[in-house]
Scaffold this active site. Structure first.
Site, short mmCIF file in Angstrom:
data_model
loop_
_atom_site.label_atom_id
_atom_site.label_comp_id
_atom_site.label_asym_id
_atom_site.label_seq_id
_atom_site.Cartn_x
_atom_site.Cartn_y
_atom_site.Cartn_z
N THR A 76 -67.70 20.59 41.44
CA THR A 76 -66.76 20.82 42.54
C THR A 76 -65.85 19.60 42.65
O THR A 76 -66.31 18.50 42.93
CB THR A 76 -67.51 21.05 43.87
OG1 THR A 76 -68.30 22.22 43.73
CG2 THR A 76 -66.55 21.22 45.02
N LYS A 89 -62.91 27.47 45.63
CA LYS A 89 -64.20 26.87 46.00
C LYS A 89 -64.04 26.04 47.26
O LYS A 89 -64.89 26.06 48.16
CB LYS A 89 -64.71 25.99 44.85
CG LYS A 89 -65.89 25.07 45.21
CD LYS A 89 -67.26 25.74 45.11
CE LYS A 89 -68.35 24.96 45.79
NZ LYS A 89 -69.36 24.40 44.95
N LYS A 118 -69.48 15.05 49.65
CA LYS A 118 -68.39 14.99 48.67
C LYS A 118 -67.50 16.22 48.81
O LYS A 118 -66.27 16.11 48.82
CB LYS A 118 -69.02 14.90 47.26
CG LYS A 118 -68.04 14.69 46.14
CD LYS A 118 -67.84 15.94 45.32
CE LYS A 118 -69.15 16.55 44.86
NZ LYS A 118 -68.98 17.86 44.24
#
Lengths: 440, 440
Positions: A101, A182, A251
Site C-alpha cells: 500500500t 485502496k 502508514k
C-alpha cells in the site's frame, strides 16, 4: 515445475505477504521468497517455498515478481538500491506486481523512474490488496489493480490466484488508480480500526461484559468488518507479535492525510484516528497489533470487567455503545465517499469493493450509495435518522461517557461534523446529508 | 480581630485555595479554613490560618464564606449535604462567594436551590477566579463576579482583596454571568495548556534544545501566557504533586464542551484538547501537573535532548515550532471569540480579561478584537497571514512532524478548520476570517 506454472519471485514475507506467497505455493507455483528477517524465509521454506539467499536471488530469472513490503521507502529500496535492488537482475519483460500500500503519487513515481532508468520493458502493475492475513492465505483477497493493458493482460492470472473471483478490481486510469482506490478504502479501514477500540473501550468503562458487547456490535447497525475482525484479538489481548501491526495502519492513514493535504481536502475523522495511532506509538504500541489501541481508552483488560448491571441497564448501555458507533460510522462513510468523489474514483467499483472488503460497515453498505449519488433527502429524512436527532442522542451519550472520563476521539469529532451541518441549516435533513460538510 | 476585619470561612485549601486563604490571613482577616485533606488544614494553620475541625465548623458564625473546592459536585456537597453541609449553620444574611469554576447552569441551580430551601437571605456571588497559584497567594487574581447588586455591594471588598485592582470584573447578568465569562476564558486556557505541551513535544522530536525552544516561543508570535507559565514546570518535570492538576483543566474543559453541546455550538479545538486530557488520565496523569501532558507527545524527558543541529537548521526548526503554534493559536482565539459572541458575553470585558489573565496569547491579543468585531478583511488580507498561505505552510509543517511520528492533536484540528474555511471560499481572506467557520 511439474505443474508447468511459471516461477515467481516474492519479497515481503510479513503477516500478509507470507499468506500470499504460501497460497501461490499451494496453487503449484515455484515461489522464491525473500525477507529481511531470516526467520521469515526459514518459515517460508518450511511451508514449501524456495528460500532466496538474497533480495537479488529472489528476482533472478523470474518473469513474475511480487512486492509486498510494508512501505514506499522499502519499495524504493527493493527496486532501486544500487547495491542490493532487483532492477538490474529482473529479466527483460518481467511482470512486476506492486502489492504494497503506497500513495498513488509514489506508484506514479516508480513508473517514471523505471522509464528514466531504461527499464520500461518491465510490465508494472499497481495492485494493492485488502482483506487481512486470513484471506491472503486463502487466496481470496480484494485486489485493486491498475496499469497498462499489456501488463494487466500478462499479470492477471496471478492477481486471480491471489484474489476472490468477485473481488479483483481492474481499476481504469493506469498506474496510481489502484493505489487511489485502496486509499479511499483505507479511509474506512483506518477509522473503523480505531472505532473498534473506541466502542470496546467505552463498553468496558460502562461496566459491560466484553464478549457481550462485541457480539451486540456485530449484530447491530454499528457492525463493521474491522470490529468483527479485531474484537477477537482485543478480547484475547495477544498483541505481540501483532497480526496487523499498529505501524501498518498508521502508514496507511498517513497516505490518506498527506494526500488529503495535497488536495486541501478535509479528512477530520481519519485525521483524528491518525493522531490516536501516533499517540499509541508514544506509549510503545507501534509493533503491537492494532487492536491494542483499546489501551488508549481503558488501562485494564477488557475481559477483567465483570458486569453487575441489571438486564435493563445492561441493554441501555449496550444500546449507547452501538448507537455511538453507528453514528460515527455514518460520518466515516461520508468522509470516504466524499474523498472518493473528489478524486473522481470509479464509484461503482468503490462501493462494490468496500462492501466486499475490510472497509465495509452496516452504515456504509446501506447509506453509502445514497451519499455517493447525492441522494441526501427523501424517505430517510422522515424517519429517526435525521441530523438533529443524531445530535441530540449523540450529545447525550458523549456526556455520559465524559462523566466516566472515557475518551471518545472519533465520536466527538463525528459529533462536531453533525453540528457543523446543523449550523449550516441541514439539521432537518437525513443523516446522509452529512456528506454536504465535505462537498460544499 | 484587632484589625477590625471581619472573619471569613473558607473551604478548599488546594493549590489555588491555599494561596487565596493565606493571602487573606496576611491582609489581617481571621480566616477559618477547612479541607477534606487534614494535612492541608495543618499547613494552613502553620501559615497563620485558623484550622476548622469540620466543614460546618468553618462556616459557623461567619458572615463571609468563600468556597474554592474543585468541582460542582463538591460545591453541592459543601452547601447541601444533609449531614455535613454548611447551609444549616451559615448565619442569616451571610455572603457566600463561590470561587470554584462551575458551569453557569450549575451556578444558577445553586441560586434556585437556596431559594427553594428558604435561604435566599444568603448573598450569593458567582465569582470564579483565574491566574494560578502564584497570583492567588499575592492577591492579584483575575476575578469574574456576578450576582445581585446587594450581594456584590457587600462582598466586593473581599473580591478586591483577592484580585488585582485592574482585574476585578463585575460582570452584568446576575448569577451565571461570572461563570460564563470564566468559561469562555477557559476555552483559551484549555487549548493553550495542551498547546504548550504540543509545541514543546514537537520541539523535542525535532531534536531541539528544550530551553532554547521554550525561550523562542516566549519571544515569538506563538507566545501564550500558559506556555510561559507551564514550560518551566515542563522543563523541571516536577509533576507530583502538581501545581495545577490535569483533572482541574479537564474539569474546566468539560464545562466548555458540555455547555457547547447544550447550545449545539462547535468547539473543535477545545474538544480535541479534552480528548487528549482524557487520554492522559488513562495513562495515570490525572493527579499530576497538567504540564505532564507533554508525555502524550514524547516519551522522554525534554531536557534529555541534546541539540546537534547546525545553527541554520536549528533556526529553521524553531521557526516551524513557533509557526505551528501561532497558527493554532489563531484558531483558538477564533473559537473563544465566536463562543463568547454566541453567548452574548460582554465583549469589552472579555477582551480585557483575557489579555490580562491566563488565557492571553500574542495572537488573541493582537487579532481577537478584530475577530470579535467582525473585521475579517482589510489590511491583514494583503500580508502573509492569509488563510491560503497558512494552509500551505501549516500543511508542510504537519507533514514534517508526521515524518517524525509526532502527534499534533491541536495543529491538525486547526488545519482542518482552515481547510473548511478555504473550501467555503474564504482562502484569500485574512487569518481573522477563520472565525467565519463558527459564525455561519
Amino acid at each position: 515445475m511439474a505443474s508447468g506454472k511459471p516461477s515467481v519471485g516474492f519479497v515481503g514475507l510479513g503477516a500478509m505477504g507470507f499468506g500470499m506467497a504460501t497460497n501461490l505455493v499451494k496453487q503449484g507455483y515455484p515461489v522464491k521468497g525473500y525477507d529481511v528477517f531470516a526467520a521469515s524465509v526459514e518459515r517460508f521454506k518450511a511451508a514449501g517455498g524456495i528460500p532466496a539467499a538474497s533480495l537479488r536471488d529472489s528476482a533472478e530469472q523470474r518473469q513474475y515478481y511480487i512486492c509486498m513490503v510494508a512501505s514506499a521507502p522499502q519499495v524504493q529500496d527493493v527496486l532501486f538500491n544500487p547495491e542490493t535492488g532487483i532492477l538490474d537482475v529482473l529479466p527483460r519483460g518481467a511482470t512486476f506486481l506492486l502489492c504494497s500500500t503506497v500513495s498513488s503519487a509514489y506508484a506514479q513515481s516508480v513508473e517514471k523512474e523505471l522509464k528514466t532508468r531504461g527499464r520500461d520493458d518491465i510490465l508494472f502493475i499497481d495492485s494493492p490488496v485488502s482483506g487481512g492475513a486470513g484471506r491472503a492465505a486463502d487466496g481470496t483477497l480484494s485486489i485493486m489493480a491498475g496499469g497498462s493493458d499489456a501488463a494487466l493482460e500478462k499479470g492477471k492470472f496471478l492477481l486471480q490466484e491471489m484474489s476472490d473471483a468477485n473481488k479483483l478490481y481492474i481499476v481504469p486510469g493506469g498506474i496510481g488508480a489502484g493505489s487511489n482506490m485502496k486509499m479511499v478504502h483505507q479511509v474506512l479501514a483506518a477509522i473503523h480500526i480505531a472505532g473498534a477500540s473506541e466502542a470496546m473501550g467505552f463498553a468496558a468503562r460502562l461496566g459491560l461484559d466484553a464478549h457481550a458487547a462485541a457480539d451486540a456490535i456485530v449484530k447491530s447497525d454499528a457492525w463493521t468488518w474491522m470490529h468483527e475482525n479485531r474484537s477477537k484479538r482485543m478480547l484475547e489481548e495477544d498483541w505481540n507479535p501483532g497480526a496487523s501491526a499498529m505501524t501498518i495502519i498508521l502508514k496507511d492513514v498517513g497516505i490518506i492525510t498527506s494526500t488529503a493535504r495535497l488536495h486541501t481536502f478535509p479528512t477530520p475523522l481519519a485525521s483524528s484516528a491518525e493522531q490516536l495511532y501516533l499517540t499509541s506509538l508514544v506509549h510503545g504500541y507501534g509493533p503491537k497489533d492494532d487492536s491494542s489501541l483499546v489501551r488508549m481508552y481503558t488501562p485494564d483488560s477488557l475481559v477483567s470487567v465483570k458486569c453487575t448491571l441489571s438486564p435493563e441497564e445492561t441493554a441501555r448501555r449496550l444500546k449507547m455503545v452501538t448507537t455511538l458507533m453507528q453514528y460515527t460510522n455514518i460520518v466515516a462513510a461520508a468522509e470516504a465517499v466524499a474523498f472518493a468523489r473528489y478524486l473522481k474514483v470509479d464509484m461503482k467499483q468503490f462501493f462494490d469493493l468496500v462492501i466486499n472488503a475490510a472497509g465495509g460497515s452496516k452504515m456504509f453498505n446501506t447509506l453509502g450509495v445514497a451519499m455517493g449519488e447525492g441522494i441526501t433527502t427523501g424517505e430517510a429524512a422522515k424517519g429517526a435518522l435525521r441530523i438533529d436527532n443524531i445530535i441530540n442522542e449523540l450529545s447525550r451519550i458523549v456526556q455520559e461517557a465524559r462523566d466516566l472520563y472515557t475518551p471518545l476521539h472519533l465520536a466527538t469529532e463525528a459529533l462536531n461534523q453533525y453540528i457543523l451541518a446543523q449550523r449550516r441549516g441541514w439539521g432537518g435533513e437525513a443523516a446522509t446529508s452529512i456528506i454536504r460538510v465535505w462537498e460544499s
